[in-house]
Design an enzyme around this catalytic site. Structure first.
Site, PDB file in Angstrom:
ATOM      1  N   THR A 150      31.028  33.450  36.133  1.00 51.56           N
ATOM      2  CA  THR A 150      31.607  34.141  34.977  1.00 51.56           C
ATOM      3  C   THR A 150      32.969  33.498  34.716  1.00 51.56           C
ATOM      4  OG1 THR A 150      32.347  35.913  36.458  1.00 51.56           O
ATOM      5  CG2 THR A 150      30.345  36.303  35.203  1.00 51.56           C
TER       6      THR A 150
ATOM      7  N   LYS B  92      29.541  33.637  43.749  1.00 50.94           N
ATOM      8  CA  LYS B  92      30.370  33.622  42.561  1.00 50.94           C
ATOM      9  C   LYS B  92      31.423  34.701  42.706  1.00 50.94           C
ATOM     10  CE  LYS B  92      30.506  35.775  39.270  1.00 50.94           C
ATOM     11  NZ  LYS B  92      31.580  36.771  38.876  1.00 50.94           N
TER      12      LYS B  92
ATOM     13  N   THR C 289      30.903  40.345  48.576  1.00 52.98           N
ATOM     14  CA  THR C 289      31.695  39.850  47.463  1.00 52.98           C
ATOM     15  C   THR C 289      30.962  40.186  46.179  1.00 52.98           C
ATOM     16  OG1 THR C 289      32.835  37.971  46.540  1.00 52.98           O
ATOM     17  CG2 THR C 289      30.664  37.551  47.481  1.00 52.98           C
TER      18      THR C 289
ATOM     19  N   GLU D 269      41.368  34.095  39.851  1.00 58.13           N
ATOM     20  CA  GLU D 269      41.768  33.869  38.468  1.00 58.13           C
ATOM     21  C   GLU D 269      43.243  33.490  38.368  1.00 58.13           C
ATOM     22  OE1 GLU D 269      38.466  36.757  36.320  1.00 58.13           O
ATOM     23  OE2 GLU D 269      40.412  37.592  36.892  1.00 58.13           O
TER      24      GLU D 269
ATOM     25  N   ASN E 194      42.536  38.173  32.038  1.00 57.71           N
ATOM     26  CA  ASN E 194      42.047  39.559  32.033  1.00 57.71           C
ATOM     27  C   ASN E 194      42.517  40.358  30.827  1.00 57.71           C
ATOM     28  OD1 ASN E 194      40.462  40.135  34.645  1.00 57.71           O
ATOM     29  ND2 ASN E 194      42.167  38.849  35.304  1.00 57.71           N
TER      30      ASN E 194
ATOM     31  N   SER F  81      36.731  39.500  24.988  1.00 59.11           N
ATOM     32  CA  SER F  81      36.676  38.843  23.674  1.00 59.11           C
ATOM     33  C   SER F  81      35.983  37.500  23.753  1.00 59.11           C
ATOM     34  CB  SER F  81      38.106  38.664  23.142  1.00 59.11           C
ATOM     35  OG  SER F  81      38.853  37.832  23.987  1.00 59.11           O
TER      36      SER F  81
END
Length: 413
Positions: free
Chosen positions: A158, A184, A195, A285, A408, A413
């Protein structure tokens, strides 16, 4: 999936061998992402033994509920995974989506729906239109191939910036076996049993109960010892499958998790789980740093882990790492707020091999330059000695950067 690869990404990827008894295929269903694969199907040629650990979130996804219901059956013929939609907090529609997917997969493979396992990752609260990929499962079953691990890892990404793969070999009773795994995860990572998504398979012949024992023991010092942002996912799923193909080489079936012949396999499995877990941390991230936090001298191992996670989950500690600021006062803060026993005047803290604090105050030989040099590294070891007992624990985390907020802030969007 991010447009740029994490600076902490591996310099090279493991060469993933085909694994006897399991084949895979991917497809592009357009669930959320365009021009990329977003559905993975793993097919087992014969019923495979299965073990699993799942999120302990009180708001689990529909696929987690589905897998939990099937797990006692102990047998797997296929796994279907989609990215882009978590199928979580979707009520009756979510259950209907899992039912349709399981029915379609079972028909494609020719097995019972209780031998199908499902996982979904992505946006929470959006209904999943399972018809988008249920219609392609027949063709995926036909196209499935063994030499497909890297592509499989890419299909479940993702916000990940790189696919996560690992492989190990081991021996059981003198017979060589292989373990392959993919994972992932990049955000909403503070695992509580697993996870976000990870699938591990072996050609070893191991009974479901023994497999479950191995997985349950292996997850705590690996996946359950890392955190990106302190948020436990609704979808956490870690599954381990054993195809039993090594029986053809003379491997005697293992029925119990405490069998002495599992020594090599257990070590290899745990090493693979740690490898995958650290790849998740390194793809956190917006991450630019990885921190390895080791706590010693706590009242117990459990207390040490609680303290280590308090440090690892502190936004102040993580932003200091992002700014390369050797602010050891934030470590003191995180120890003190953990709820575990600590004595300020026995505390000692190291960044790398630089002791920055001892006996309740700054180290007399403290060097700001030396400590700052440690913080400039991509991998930052932090050690905290509590001075009260023999409890130890190590956890891993990453820094917290502006990029995390950017990712985040507009995730949907």
């Amino acid at each position: 999936m991010s447009g740029s690869v994490s600076p902490l990404a591996p310099k090279s990827y493991a060469s993933m061998p085909a694994l006897r008894g399991v084949r895979m295929a991917t497809a592009s269903a357009g669930i959320k992402y365009k021009n990329r694969t977003d559905v993975l199907m793993m097919v087992f040629d014969k019923p495979a033994a299965v073990a699993g650990v799942f999120t302990r979130s009180k708001c689990p996804s529909a696929p987690v509920d589905f897998c939990r219901a099937n797990l006692p059956h102990g047998s797997a013929r296929a796994v279907v995974v989609n990215s882009g939609n978590a199928n979580a907090f979707t009520g009756l529609k979510g259950r209907e989506a899992t039912a349709l997917t399981a029915k379609s997969a079972a028909a494609a493979v020719g097995c019972g729906e209780n031998e199908i396992y499902l996982a979904s990752t992505g946006v929470i609260g959006e209904p999943l239109d399972a018809t988008k990929f249920s219609g392609v499962l027949d063709q995926m079953h036909k196209d499935a191939t063994g030499d497909f691990w890297f592509e499989a890892a890419k299909a479940i990404m993702t916000t990940d910036t790189y696919p996560k793969v690992a492989t190990r070999s081991a021996e059981i009773g003198g017979v060589r076996v292989t373990i392959n795994g993919i994972a992932k995860g990049a955000g909403m990572i503070a695992p509580d049993m697993a996870t976000m998504l990870s699938f591990v398979a072996t050609d070893a012949d191991i009974a479901p109960a023994a497999l479950q024992s191995l997985l349950s023991a292996g997850v705590d010092p690996t996946f359950n010892s890392m955190t990106v942002d302190s948020d436990t996912s609704t979808s956490d799923t870690l599954m381990l499958f054993a195809t039993g193909a090594a029986a053809e080489d003379g491997q005697v079936r293992i029925e119990n998790g405490d069998d002495a012949r599992l020594g090599s396999f257990r070590a290899a499995l745990n090493d693979l789980l740690k490898d995958l877990a650290l790849q998740v941390v390194r793809d956190g991230e917006g991450a630019t740093k990885m921190l390895e936090i080791t706590v010693t001298g706590a009242e117990s191992d459990a207390a040490a882990k609680t303290i280590a996670l308090s440090i690892a989950n502190s936004p102040l500690v993580k932003t200091a790492a992002a700014g390369e600021d050797a602010n050891w006062g934030r470590i003191v803060m995180a120890v003190g707020k953990s709820g575990e026993m600590a004595d300020r005047d026995r505390l000692a803290i190291w960044f790398g091999d630089v002791r920055v604090a001892v006996n309740g105050e700054r180290d007399a030989g403290y060097s700001e330059e030396a400590a700052s040099n440690v913080m400039k590294q991509q991998d930052i070891p932090v050690k905290v000695e509590i001075g009260l007992g023999n409890g130890t624990a190590t956890v891993w985390t990453c820094d917290l950067t502006k990029e995390y907020v950017a990712i985040n802030g507009d995730y949907r969007s």
